[in-house]
Motif scaffolding. Structure first.
Motif, mmCIF file in Angstrom:
data_model
loop_
_atom_site.group_PDB
_atom_site.id
_atom_site.type_symbol
_atom_site.label_atom_id
_atom_site.label_comp_id
_atom_site.label_asym_id
_atom_site.label_seq_id
_atom_site.Cartn_x
_atom_site.Cartn_y
_atom_site.Cartn_z
ATOM 1 N N ALA A 14 -9.708 38.623 -15.126
ATOM 2 C CA ALA A 14 -10.392 39.660 -14.836
ATOM 3 C C ALA A 14 -11.933 39.756 -15.030
ATOM 4 C CB ALA A 14 -9.971 41.029 -15.078
ATOM 5 N N GLY A 15 -12.443 38.479 -15.548
ATOM 6 C CA GLY A 15 -13.751 38.363 -15.878
ATOM 7 C C GLY A 15 -14.607 38.094 -14.656
ATOM 8 N N SER A 16 -13.999 37.560 -13.518
ATOM 9 C CA SER A 16 -14.519 37.385 -12.066
ATOM 10 C C SER A 16 -13.837 37.856 -11.078
ATOM 11 C CB SER A 16 -14.690 36.004 -12.052
ATOM 12 O OG SER A 16 -15.083 35.280 -13.168
ATOM 13 N N ILE A 35 -8.347 43.561 -19.666
ATOM 14 C CA ILE A 35 -9.051 42.654 -18.862
ATOM 15 C C ILE A 35 -8.809 41.377 -19.847
ATOM 16 C CG2 ILE A 35 -11.250 41.369 -18.574
ATOM 17 C CD1 ILE A 35 -12.516 44.268 -18.391
ATOM 18 N N ALA A 36 -7.496 40.568 -19.057
ATOM 19 C CA ALA A 36 -7.173 39.391 -19.910
ATOM 20 C C ALA A 36 -7.845 38.053 -19.178
ATOM 21 C CB ALA A 36 -5.592 39.461 -19.426
ATOM 22 N N GLU A 37 -8.686 37.581 -19.994
ATOM 23 C CA GLU A 37 -9.688 36.468 -19.479
ATOM 24 C C GLU A 37 -10.101 35.563 -20.495
ATOM 25 O OE1 GLU A 37 -11.692 35.957 -16.678
ATOM 26 O OE2 GLU A 37 -12.519 34.348 -17.980
ATOM 27 N N LEU A 38 -9.807 34.417 -19.985
ATOM 28 C CA LEU A 38 -10.260 33.171 -20.728
ATOM 29 C C LEU A 38 -11.717 33.055 -21.439
ATOM 30 C CD1 LEU A 38 -9.216 30.360 -21.755
ATOM 31 C CD2 LEU A 38 -10.208 29.482 -19.599
ATOM 32 N N GLU A 61 -9.137 38.576 -25.130
ATOM 33 C CA GLU A 61 -9.293 37.190 -24.890
ATOM 34 C C GLU A 61 -7.909 36.322 -24.733
ATOM 35 O OE1 GLU A 61 -11.926 35.139 -27.496
ATOM 36 O OE2 GLU A 61 -11.105 32.911 -26.979
ATOM 37 N N THR A 62 -7.673 35.837 -23.594
ATOM 38 C CA THR A 62 -6.376 35.389 -23.056
ATOM 39 C C THR A 62 -6.210 34.060 -22.233
ATOM 40 O OG1 THR A 62 -5.858 37.671 -22.678
ATOM 41 C CG2 THR A 62 -4.209 35.972 -21.616
ATOM 42 N N ASP A 63 -5.372 32.893 -22.746
ATOM 43 C CA ASP A 63 -5.374 31.728 -21.851
ATOM 44 C C ASP A 63 -4.050 31.898 -21.367
ATOM 45 O OD1 ASP A 63 -4.997 29.418 -20.836
ATOM 46 O OD2 ASP A 63 -5.987 28.371 -22.792
ATOM 47 N N VAL A 64 -3.882 32.196 -19.933
ATOM 48 C CA VAL A 64 -2.659 32.365 -19.321
ATOM 49 C C VAL A 64 -1.748 30.885 -19.347
ATOM 50 C CG1 VAL A 64 -3.603 34.152 -18.000
ATOM 51 C CG2 VAL A 64 -3.395 31.802 -17.178
ATOM 52 N N THR A 65 -2.508 29.932 -19.556
ATOM 53 C CA THR A 65 -1.728 28.777 -19.610
ATOM 54 C C THR A 65 -0.836 28.630 -20.995
ATOM 55 O OG1 THR A 65 -3.543 27.135 -20.298
ATOM 56 C CG2 THR A 65 -3.199 27.722 -17.994
ATOM 57 N N ASN A 141 1.399 39.374 -7.741
ATOM 58 C CA ASN A 141 0.840 37.985 -7.795
ATOM 59 C C ASN A 141 0.060 37.763 -6.866
ATOM 60 O OD1 ASN A 141 2.591 37.911 -10.153
ATOM 61 N ND2 ASN A 141 4.513 37.453 -8.799
ATOM 62 N N MET A 142 -0.514 36.589 -6.998
ATOM 63 C CA MET A 142 -1.623 35.930 -6.150
ATOM 64 C C MET A 142 -0.885 34.631 -5.354
ATOM 65 S SD MET A 142 -3.814 38.268 -5.716
ATOM 66 C CE MET A 142 -5.276 37.789 -4.899
ATOM 67 N N THR A 143 -0.823 34.669 -4.079
ATOM 68 C CA THR A 143 -0.503 33.464 -3.531
ATOM 69 C C THR A 143 -1.743 33.037 -2.384
ATOM 70 O OG1 THR A 143 1.010 32.043 -2.397
ATOM 71 C CG2 THR A 143 1.029 34.314 -1.740
ATOM 72 N N GLY A 188 -6.991 35.385 2.754
ATOM 73 C CA GLY A 188 -7.684 34.088 3.210
ATOM 74 C C GLY A 188 -8.941 33.718 2.384
ATOM 75 N N LEU A 189 -9.960 33.164 2.885
ATOM 76 C CA LEU A 189 -11.017 32.985 2.100
ATOM 77 C C LEU A 189 -11.657 34.298 1.496
ATOM 78 C CD1 LEU A 189 -12.199 30.176 1.340
ATOM 79 C CD2 LEU A 189 -13.810 30.616 3.176
ATOM 80 N N VAL A 190 -12.064 34.227 0.246
ATOM 81 C CA VAL A 190 -12.721 35.531 -0.472
ATOM 82 C C VAL A 190 -13.905 35.088 -0.974
ATOM 83 C CG1 VAL A 190 -12.351 37.525 -1.763
ATOM 84 C CG2 VAL A 190 -10.416 36.341 -0.674
HETATM 85 N N1 LIG Z 1 -11.080 33.339 -3.609
HETATM 86 C C1 LIG Z 1 -10.380 33.035 -2.541
HETATM 87 O O1 LIG Z 1 -10.933 32.476 -1.395
HETATM 88 C C2 LIG Z 1 -8.929 33.214 -2.830
HETATM 89 C C3 LIG Z 1 -8.132 32.731 -1.648
HETATM 90 C C4 LIG Z 1 -6.803 32.915 -1.656
HETATM 91 C C5 LIG Z 1 -6.282 33.141 -3.067
HETATM 92 N N2 LIG Z 1 -6.962 33.326 -4.124
HETATM 93 C C6 LIG Z 1 -6.311 33.510 -5.332
HETATM 94 O O2 LIG Z 1 -6.831 34.840 -5.898
HETATM 95 C C7 LIG Z 1 -6.800 34.606 -7.197
HETATM 96 C C8 LIG Z 1 -8.419 35.153 -7.809
HETATM 97 O O3 LIG Z 1 -9.299 34.216 -7.095
HETATM 98 P P1 LIG Z 1 -10.999 34.574 -7.450
HETATM 99 O O4 LIG Z 1 -11.505 33.726 -6.367
HETATM 100 O O5 LIG Z 1 -11.064 35.780 -7.480
HETATM 101 O O6 LIG Z 1 -11.044 33.638 -8.946
HETATM 102 P P2 LIG Z 1 -12.331 33.532 -9.918
HETATM 103 O O7 LIG Z 1 -12.476 31.884 -9.816
HETATM 104 O O8 LIG Z 1 -13.537 34.330 -9.184
HETATM 105 O O9 LIG Z 1 -11.972 34.152 -11.127
HETATM 106 C C9 LIG Z 1 -10.922 33.522 -11.863
HETATM 107 C C10 LIG Z 1 -11.023 34.138 -13.460
HETATM 108 O O10 LIG Z 1 -9.960 33.607 -14.058
HETATM 109 C C11 LIG Z 1 -10.472 32.962 -15.345
HETATM 110 N N3 LIG Z 1 -9.655 32.062 -16.001
HETATM 111 C C12 LIG Z 1 -9.736 30.683 -15.490
HETATM 112 N N4 LIG Z 1 -8.745 30.209 -16.198
HETATM 113 C C13 LIG Z 1 -8.051 31.155 -17.037
HETATM 114 C C14 LIG Z 1 -6.845 31.160 -17.976
HETATM 115 N N5 LIG Z 1 -6.335 29.858 -18.421
HETATM 116 N N6 LIG Z 1 -6.625 32.179 -18.536
HETATM 117 C C15 LIG Z 1 -7.149 33.480 -18.103
HETATM 118 N N7 LIG Z 1 -8.241 33.711 -17.324
HETATM 119 C C16 LIG Z 1 -8.643 32.386 -16.838
HETATM 120 C C17 LIG Z 1 -11.919 32.652 -15.044
HETATM 121 O O11 LIG Z 1 -12.575 32.324 -15.934
HETATM 122 C C18 LIG Z 1 -12.342 33.680 -13.941
HETATM 123 O O12 LIG Z 1 -12.870 34.728 -14.630
HETATM 124 C C19 LIG Z 1 -6.629 33.122 -7.547
HETATM 125 O O13 LIG Z 1 -5.065 33.471 -7.997
HETATM 126 C C20 LIG Z 1 -6.542 32.518 -6.524
HETATM 127 O O14 LIG Z 1 -5.929 31.431 -6.102
HETATM 128 C C21 LIG Z 1 -8.330 33.570 -4.028
#
Ligand SMILES: NC(=O)c1ccc[n+]([C@@H]2O[C@H](COP(=O)([O-])OP(=O)(O)OC[C@H]3O[C@@H](n4cnc5c(N)ncnc54)[C@H](O)[C@@H]3O)[C@@H](O)[C@H]2O)c1
Length: 261
Positions: A14-16, A35-38, A61-65, A141-143, A188-190
């Motif tokens: 949720a940082g971006s 906001i669970a963010e790396l 502060e969270t690393d989801v991996t 979830n996000m696909t 789609g593309l975001v």
């Molecule tokens: N943007 C697109 O075009 C698009 C299209 C289809 C699907 N998606 C999916 O939507 C989701 C969000 O995409 P987005 O473009 O908003 O992403 P983004 O890259 O803008 O943001 C991802 C955030 O996750 C954080 N992050 C990275 N590794 C992490 C970790 N290990 N633990 C916790 N946080 C971590 C990053 O620091 C960043 O703030 C993703 O799952 C992506 O696959 C995006």
């Protein structure tokens, strides 16, 4: 009364991008946001953004991996807010070096599978027991459109996002008995900052690769297939809210119809 009044939402990444937009929107609708963010600088900035708009958000502060990190973040959530109602597993994304299976470097597999698939798995592993304790809840979830049609040559990302589709359905089937719904969104593309950088839409972006050019051209053929983070955040809000109480196990394309025709 907001659409998520008094709910507690754990939003990864949720940082971006999409998850940051969702944090703002969910908070506007009355939810308390984790906001669970790396990256601390990004996480704190999102926390501030939500607070400035009058919402209640905490950066953890969270690393989801990493399992220990996820476990700790969920524990912190519950000790701070008393419960968990919504798990929005949004952290993820593909890397520019992703390629077809015969060409891709194996570090891409490690990175992408960990972030997208393992990250989602771990957050469910530690979040679901809290959703059960709360008497039910919603998982989003996000696909990606990339996993909904066979036209994307980033095969590692496709494999991870395909895994999330199957996993989401299995979650829905297993946890309905606890009042938990599980759905996934296939955007789609975001136009997040990461995507703009990748596709050369920022002043400091590197030269766009032929692969990225081809992807961009494909999306341009479809009038609604390129969106803003808020477009997807609104879909997540709906799925997280009680308005979607009849919907579980669904994979909802938010791709302007790209996967349909
Ligand atoms: N943007 C697109 O075009 C698009 C299209 C289809 C699907 N998606 C999916 O939507 C989701 C969000 O995409 P987005 O473009 O908003 O992403 P983004 O890259 O803008 O943001 C991802 C955030 O996750 C954080 N992050 C990275 N590794 C992490 C970790 N290990 N633990 C916790 N946080 C971590 C990053 O620091 C960043 O703030 C993703 O799952 C992506 O696959 C995006």
């Amino acid at each position: 009364m907001g659409r998520l009044q008094d709910k507690v939402a754990f939003i990864t990444g949720a940082g971006s991008g999409i998850a940051r937009a969702a944090s703002r929107l969910f908070a506007q609708e009355g939810a308390k946001i984790v906001i669970a963010e790396l990256k601390p600088e990004l996480g704190r900035a999102s926390e501030q953004l939500v607070s400035d708009a009058g919402g209640d958000a905490s950066f953890i502060e969270t690393d989801v991996t990493k399992e220990e990190s996820v476990k700790h973040a969920i524990q912190q959530t519950v000790s701070r807010y008393g419960k968990l109602d919504i798990l929005y597993n949004c952290a993820g994304g593909s890397v520019a070096q992703d390629k077809r299976v015969t060409d891709v470097d194996m570090w891409v597999w490690q990175h992408t599978q960990s972030l997208d698939l393992l990250g989602t798995f771990l957050c469910c592993r530690h979040g679901i027991p809290e959703l059960i304790k709360a008497g039910g809840g919603a998982i989003v979830n996000m696909t990606s459109v990339a996993a909904l049609r066979g036209s994307f040559a980033g095969h590692v990302y496709v494999a991870a996002k395909g895994g999330i589709i199957a996993f989401t359905k299995a979650l829905a089937g297993e946890y309905a008995q606890y009042g938990i719904r599980a759905n996934a969104i296939g955007p789609g593309l975001v136009m997040t900052d990461r995507v703009k950088q990748r596709f050369g839409d920022t002043p400091d972006a590197p030269a766009i690769s032929p692969q990225a050019q081809a992807i961009k051209a494909q999306f341009k053929r479809y009038p609604f297939s390129v969106g803003e983070p808020e477009d997807i955040a609104r879909v997540a809000l709906f799925l997280a809210s009680d308005e979607a109480r009849m919907i579980t196990g669904a994979i909802l394309p938010a791709d302007g119809g790209l996967s349909a025709y």
